[in-house]
Design a protein around this motif. Structure first.
Motif, PDB file in Angstrom:
ATOM      1  N   VAL A 247       0.833  -1.206   0.000  1.00  0.00           N
ATOM      2  CA  VAL A 247       0.000   0.000   0.000  1.00  0.00           C
ATOM      3  C   VAL A 247       0.872   1.263   0.000  1.00  0.00           C
ATOM      4  N   GLY A 248       1.981   1.212   0.705  1.00  0.00           N
ATOM      5  CA  GLY A 248       2.835   2.385   0.799  1.00  0.00           C
ATOM      6  C   GLY A 248       3.904   2.485  -0.269  1.00  0.00           C
ATOM      7  N   GLU A 249       4.003   1.486  -1.143  1.00  0.00           N
ATOM      8  CA  GLU A 249       5.028   1.518  -2.190  1.00  0.00           C
ATOM      9  C   GLU A 249       4.780   2.681  -3.156  1.00  0.00           C
ATOM     10  N   THR A 250       5.862   3.341  -3.548  1.00  0.00           N
ATOM     11  CA  THR A 250       5.727   4.561  -4.349  1.00  0.00           C
ATOM     12  C   THR A 250       6.306   4.439  -5.755  1.00  0.00           C
ATOM     13  N   MET A 251       7.598   4.143  -5.858  1.00  0.00           N
ATOM     14  CA  MET A 251       8.287   4.278  -7.139  1.00  0.00           C
ATOM     15  C   MET A 251       7.780   3.300  -8.195  1.00  0.00           C
ATOM     16  N   ILE A 252       7.505   2.061  -7.803  1.00  0.00           N
ATOM     17  CA  ILE A 252       7.068   1.074  -8.795  1.00  0.00           C
ATOM     18  C   ILE A 252       5.766   1.520  -9.446  1.00  0.00           C
ATOM     19  N   VAL A 253       4.797   1.913  -8.632  1.00  0.00           N
ATOM     20  CA  VAL A 253       3.497   2.313  -9.183  1.00  0.00           C
ATOM     21  C   VAL A 253       3.593   3.663  -9.894  1.00  0.00           C
ATOM     22  N   ALA A 254       4.451   4.566  -9.402  1.00  0.00           N
ATOM     23  CA  ALA A 254       4.594   5.869 -10.063  1.00  0.00           C
ATOM     24  C   ALA A 254       5.180   5.716 -11.461  1.00  0.00           C
ATOM     25  N   ILE A 255       6.071   4.752 -11.638  1.00  0.00           N
ATOM     26  CA  ILE A 255       6.720   4.562 -12.937  1.00  0.00           C
ATOM     27  C   ILE A 255       5.888   3.671 -13.861  1.00  0.00           C
ATOM     28  N   ALA A 256       5.344   2.574 -13.317  1.00  0.00           N
ATOM     29  CA  ALA A 256       4.749   1.553 -14.192  1.00  0.00           C
ATOM     30  C   ALA A 256       3.231   1.590 -14.269  1.00  0.00           C
ATOM     31  N   ALA A 257       2.555   2.129 -13.255  1.00  0.00           N
ATOM     32  CA  ALA A 257       1.084   2.076 -13.259  1.00  0.00           C
ATOM     33  C   ALA A 257       0.452   3.287 -13.912  1.00  0.00           C
ATOM     34  N   GLY A 258       1.219   4.373 -14.082  1.00  0.00           N
ATOM     35  CA  GLY A 258       0.681   5.550 -14.752  1.00  0.00           C
ATOM     36  C   GLY A 258       0.267   6.644 -13.793  1.00  0.00           C
ATOM     37  N   GLN A 259      -0.294   7.724 -14.383  1.00  0.00           N
ATOM     38  CA  GLN A 259      -0.698   8.899 -13.593  1.00  0.00           C
ATOM     39  C   GLN A 259      -2.123   9.287 -13.968  1.00  0.00           C
ATOM     40  N   ASN A 260      -2.964   8.309 -14.163  1.00  0.00           N
ATOM     41  CA  ASN A 260      -4.328   8.580 -14.622  1.00  0.00           C
ATOM     42  C   ASN A 260      -5.324   8.179 -13.544  1.00  0.00           C
ATOM     43  N   PRO A 261      -5.852   9.122 -12.762  1.00  0.00           N
ATOM     44  CA  PRO A 261      -6.793   8.752 -11.696  1.00  0.00           C
ATOM     45  C   PRO A 261      -8.152   8.367 -12.261  1.00  0.00           C
ATOM     46  N   ARG A 262      -8.461   7.110 -12.206  1.00  0.00           N
ATOM     47  CA  ARG A 262      -9.767   6.631 -12.674  1.00  0.00           C
ATOM     48  C   ARG A 262     -10.251   5.538 -11.735  1.00  0.00           C
TER      49      ARG A 262
ATOM     50  N   PHE B 170      -4.974   4.020   6.649  1.00  0.00           N
ATOM     51  CA  PHE B 170      -5.080   2.697   6.041  1.00  0.00           C
ATOM     52  C   PHE B 170      -3.997   1.752   6.579  1.00  0.00           C
ATOM     53  N   THR B 171      -2.763   2.196   6.547  1.00  0.00           N
ATOM     54  CA  THR B 171      -1.668   1.343   7.022  1.00  0.00           C
ATOM     55  C   THR B 171      -1.727   1.157   8.536  1.00  0.00           C
ATOM     56  N   PHE B 172      -2.215   2.176   9.256  1.00  0.00           N
ATOM     57  CA  PHE B 172      -2.338   2.060  10.705  1.00  0.00           C
ATOM     58  C   PHE B 172      -3.348   0.969  11.071  1.00  0.00           C
ATOM     59  N   ILE B 173      -4.478   0.942  10.360  1.00  0.00           N
ATOM     60  CA  ILE B 173      -5.494  -0.090  10.612  1.00  0.00           C
ATOM     61  C   ILE B 173      -4.936  -1.482  10.291  1.00  0.00           C
ATOM     62  N   LEU B 174      -4.182  -1.579   9.206  1.00  0.00           N
ATOM     63  CA  LEU B 174      -3.582  -2.869   8.853  1.00  0.00           C
ATOM     64  C   LEU B 174      -2.600  -3.335   9.925  1.00  0.00           C
ATOM     65  N   ASN B 175      -1.807  -2.415  10.442  1.00  0.00           N
ATOM     66  CA  ASN B 175      -0.849  -2.797  11.478  1.00  0.00           C
ATOM     67  C   ASN B 175      -1.558  -3.200  12.772  1.00  0.00           C
ATOM     68  N   ILE B 176      -2.646  -2.504  13.117  1.00  0.00           N
ATOM     69  CA  ILE B 176      -3.423  -2.898  14.289  1.00  0.00           C
ATOM     70  C   ILE B 176      -4.013  -4.295  14.093  1.00  0.00           C
ATOM     71  N   PHE B 177      -4.521  -4.547  12.883  1.00  0.00           N
ATOM     72  CA  PHE B 177      -5.077  -5.873  12.590  1.00  0.00           C
ATOM     73  C   PHE B 177      -3.990  -6.951  12.702  1.00  0.00           C
ATOM     74  N   SER B 178      -2.800  -6.654  12.195  1.00  0.00           N
ATOM     75  CA  SER B 178      -1.700  -7.612  12.301  1.00  0.00           C
ATOM     76  C   SER B 178      -1.363  -7.898  13.757  1.00  0.00           C
ATOM     77  N   TYR B 179      -1.304  -6.856  14.566  1.00  0.00           N
ATOM     78  CA  TYR B 179      -0.999  -7.024  15.996  1.00  0.00           C
ATOM     79  C   TYR B 179      -2.082  -7.854  16.683  1.00  0.00           C
ATOM     80  N   TRP B 180      -3.356  -7.602  16.311  1.00  0.00           N
ATOM     81  CA  TRP B 180      -4.456  -8.351  16.897  1.00  0.00           C
ATOM     82  C   TRP B 180      -4.389  -9.833  16.499  1.00  0.00           C
ATOM     83  N   MET B 181      -4.042 -10.077  15.241  1.00  0.00           N
ATOM     84  CA  MET B 181      -3.940 -11.460  14.780  1.00  0.00           C
ATOM     85  C   MET B 181      -2.853 -12.213  15.534  1.00  0.00           C
ATOM     86  N   VAL B 182      -1.721 -11.566  15.706  1.00  0.00           N
ATOM     87  CA  VAL B 182      -0.613 -12.233  16.398  1.00  0.00           C
ATOM     88  C   VAL B 182      -1.004 -12.573  17.827  1.00  0.00           C
TER      89      VAL B 182
END
Length: 304
Positions: free
Chosen positions: A225-240, A284-296
């Motif tokens: 979710v937090g990855e930047t460069m791969i999606v900025a280069i390969a996924a484009g800049q078209n918000p749809r 978004f990432t905070f909720i995912l990390n809380i969920f991970s902590y809860w699962m563990v």
């Protein structure tokens, strides 16, 4: 000087040194906490400035995101759907391959093979993500166009696949650590009942390490979710707003990169969108990390 005095002096120096170490560790932890709090508040204040001018209902229900165009729309869904799409594709690649690698390293590989393969696998995590991005754009996309002629040059499929390759070491390494932590007594008991090596690995060891495996998957998802460069280069800049992996899209991190280039005037509403998107990404990432902590904590097995 008497022996008793020397002992007292030695004890004083040792206690002083230990207290200094504790203070240094406390300062290091405090700096980390204060930095996190500072980041949260800086995001929060600028995000509040954004929502003073844009309705939160429009932000959550509008399906167009065009704050840099003449007709401005502020719906987060195009950025959010692109982020979820590329992350889901990445997990579809990373989770099966990462888990198979983890089970092989933990249950089937010899010590020499494990000591050789695991560091090689973790090298993938050290490659700069910009290299992954251009690999997706110049190699993976042309290869996929042989099978999908309608595939755009910029698309979420290539970005997601390459991002999944990047995440394999995260899933494999963390899952392998969890599998290796399962006590051998469970394996020996299963072998004693006549189980095969594959049955022991998949029906005894993997379920016993499920909390660590799930945590590794959630952490890999957070990384995607937090990855930047791969999606900025390969996924484009078209918000749809689409879940079609063959067309250009724009993720939340790609938009942050676009606004951060310096062309957006400071203090403008377009400038504040940077923080609104950043705060959404943080939540978004905070909720995912809380969920991970809860699962563990919920599924962690404790053995004597």
């Amino acid at each position: 000087m008497a022996v008793t005095d020397l002992q007292k002096q030695s004890s004083f120096l040792r206690n002083t040194r230990e207290k200094l170490i504790q203070v240094a560790l406390l300062l290091a932890a405090t700096v980390s906490i204060l930095t996190t709090i500072g980041i949260v508040f800086s995001l929060l204040f600028e995000t509040i400035a954004f929502f003073r001018e844009v309705s939160i209902i429009e932000f959550l229900t509008e399906t167009e995101w065009t704050p840099l165009f003449s007709v401005k729309k502020y719906g987060i869904w195009p950025l959010l759907s692109a982020t979820l799409l590329t992350s889901a594709i990445a997990l579809l690649v990373a989770v099966p391959l990462g888990l198979v690698a983890a089970i092989f390293l933990s249950e089937f590989a010899s010590d020499n093979v494990r000591r050789t393969i695991k560091p090689l696998l973790e090298i993938l995590a050290g490659i700069p993500t910009v290299v992954y991005g251009y690999f997706a754009l110049t190699t993976v996309t042309p290869f996929l166009k042989n099978f999908i002629p309608t595939l755009s040059i910029f698309n979420s499929l290539s970005a997601g696949i390459v991002m999944g390759v990047m995440l394999i070491p995260y899933v494999a390494s963390l899952s392998e650590d969890s599998l290796s932590a399962v006590p051998n007594s469970l394996r020996e008991a299963a072998y004693g009942l006549g189980s095969t090596r594959f049955e022991v690995a998949t029906r005894v060891v993997a379920p016993a390490a499920i909390s660590g495996i799930v945590a590794s998957i959630v952490l890999a998802f957070s990384r995607a979710v937090g990855e930047t460069m791969i999606v900025a280069i390969a996924a484009g800049q078209n918000p749809r707003f689409t879940f079609d992996p063959t067309v250009p899209v724009m993720t939340m991190t790609s938009y942050i990169v676009q606004v951060s280039l310096g062309d957006t005037p400071y203090g403008s509403l377009s400038y504040y969108t940077l923080y609104a998107v950043g705060f959404t990404l943080f939540l978004f990432t905070f909720i995912l990390n809380i969920f991970s902590y809860w699962m563990v904590r919920k599924f962690r097995e404790v053995y004597d």
